[in-house]
Design an enzyme around this catalytic site. Structure first.
Site, short mmCIF file in Angstrom:
data_model
loop_
_atom_site.label_atom_id
_atom_site.label_comp_id
_atom_site.label_asym_id
_atom_site.label_seq_id
_atom_site.Cartn_x
_atom_site.Cartn_y
_atom_site.Cartn_z
N ASP A 191 -9.74 -5.02 -4.94
CA ASP A 191 -9.16 -3.81 -4.35
C ASP A 191 -9.50 -2.59 -5.20
O ASP A 191 -9.33 -2.61 -6.42
CB ASP A 191 -7.64 -4.00 -4.26
N SER A 196 0.82 -1.20 0.00
CA SER A 196 0.00 0.00 0.00
C SER A 196 0.86 1.26 0.00
O SER A 196 1.65 1.48 -0.92
CB SER A 196 -0.97 -0.04 1.19
N HIS A 247 -7.83 -5.36 -0.54
CA HIS A 247 -6.57 -4.69 -0.21
C HIS A 247 -5.87 -5.34 0.98
O HIS A 247 -6.48 -5.58 2.02
CB HIS A 247 -6.88 -3.22 0.08
#
Length: 314
Positions: free
Chosen positions: A256, A158, A288
C-alpha cells in the site's frame, strides 16, 4: 470543450465534467439491508439526523433477547471521502463478516460525501452519529437493549480510519464524566498523507501525485497535504497524547502506498505520552483495503479475526 468533456480526472474515484457534474466511477452500487444467510447477521437502515440526512446501517449478530450485552462497533467506511456508502455491496459484506466474528452490534455510518459536501462535513456527520449512540433522540432498540456502552470501538478503513483518529481526539479527556466514551480505535490502512514524500513515496512519484490529487479534490485547502486533517504530525496538529481511548490497533498492507504513513502513526504513538496499549499488524504482499475487494482470501479472514480479537480482548 463540450459540456461532457472531463475537466478533472480523480481516478479511480470520480471525474468532474466541464458543466460541473461529478461523475462517480466506483462505490455507487447499493444492496438492501436484511438477513445475511452466510453469517446469520441481521441489518437494517436508520436515519440519525433528518436535518442533514446522516444515516446508518445497523448490524446485529445472531443473538437472543437474553444474551449478555455486546460491544459496539461504530464503523466509518473508506472511499477517499468522496465515494461509497454503508450500503455498498463490498462494505455490507465486510460488516456482516466483522459483526459475526466480533459478536458485536455495529453502526455503519453514512456521512455526506465530498466535493458536494467538502471537508470537514464528513467529520461533523461522523461525530453526530457518535453522539447519537451515546444518548441521541430515538436511540434504536438494538443499541439501547444489546450494547455495553463501556465497550464502544471506532473502526474504519482508509478515510474512515482517518475519521476515527480525529473523533478520538475530539472527546474531551479532561471531562470527569464524558458523554462519549471510546474503548479503542481500529485503523485499517489509515489515510494519512503529507506534502513531502517519505520512505517508498520518494521513489513512487506516480502514486504520490495520485494521492495528492485525491486530497485536493475533497479538501481544496491552501495547506494541501499538510492540512492537519490529513497530516497528523504537521505543526498545529493535536498531540496523539489526546487520544481518548484505551487501545489502538493499526493495520497496514505491505504494498500500500499509504503503508508508511500508518507505520509512522504507530511509531509516533509509541514516542508520545499516550498511556494506552497499541499494536501494529502488517499484511505482506497485499495492497490498500485488500480485505474489501478479496474478502474470502485467507489474509482477509485473518484481518477480520485480528479486529475481532482486538474488540473482545479484556
Amino acid at each position: 470543450m463540450g459540456p461532457n468533456e472531463v475537466l478533472l480526472d480523480v481516478s479511480p474515484y470520480a471525474r468532474v465534467l466541464k458543466d460541473g457534474t461529478i461523475e462517480r466511477l466506483n462505490g455507487t452500487q447499493v444492496v438492501p439491508a436484511g438477513l445475511d444467510p452466510l453469517t446469520g447477521v441481521l441489518s437494517k437502515d436508520i436515519v440519525i439526523c433528518p436535518q442533514t440526512g446522516v444515516s446508518a446501517r445497523l448490524y446485529k449478530p445472531n443473538i437472543t433477547e437474553t444474551s449478555p450485552k455486546l460491544p459496539l462497533i461504530v464503523y466509518y467506511h473508506g472511499g477517499a471521502f468522496c465515494i461509497a456508502s454503508a450500503a455498498e455491496p463490498l462494505y455490507h459484506n465486510c460488516l456482516n463478516m466483522l459483526v459475526a466474528e466480533a459478536r458485536a452490534i455495529a453502526v455503519s455510518v453514512n456521512d455526506r460525501l465530498a466535493p458536494e459536501h467538502p471537508l470537514p462535513i464528513a467529520y461533523k456527520d461522523s461525530w453526530a452519529a457518535l453522539e447519537w449512540v451515546f444518548g441521541g433522540e430515538e436511540l434504536d432498540e438494538w443499541v439501547k437493549d444489546h450494547v455495553d456502552l463501556e465497550r464502544v470501538f471506532l473502526v474504519g478503513d482508509s478515510a474512515g480510519a482517518n475519521i476515527a483518529h480525529h473523533l478520538a481526539l475530539q472527546v474531551k479527556k479532561s471531562d470527569p464524566d464524558p458523554k462519549v466514551k471510546i474503548a479503542g480505535i481500529g485503523m485499517i490502512h489509515p489515510y494519512f498523507w503529507g506534502k513531502d514524500p517519505i520512505d517508498r513515496e520518494v521513489a513512487d512519484s506516480f502514486r504520490k501525485s495520485m494521492v495528492d490529487t485525491w486530497w485536493s479534490f475533497v479538501c481544496p485547502s491552501e495547506k494541501g497535504g499538510d492540512d492537519p486533517l490529513i497530516n497528523p504530525f504537521i505543526d498545529g496538529s493535536p498531540s496523539l497524547e489526546g487520544l481518548a481511548c484505551g487501545k489502538v490497533l493499526v493495520l497496514v498492507a505491505g504494498d500500500d502506498i499509504l503503508r508508511d504513513r500508518g507505520r509512522l502513526y504507530y511509531d509516533e504513538l509509541e514516542k508520545s505520552n499516550w498511556a494506552g496499549s497499541k499494536e501494529l499488524i502488517e499484511t505482506e504482499g497485499e495492497d490498500h483495503v485488500f480485505h474489501i475487494f478479496n474478502p474470502n482470501s485467507e489474509k482477509a479472514k485473518s484481518l477480520i479475526k485480528d479486529l475481532g480479537s482486538f474488540i473482545n480482548q479484556k
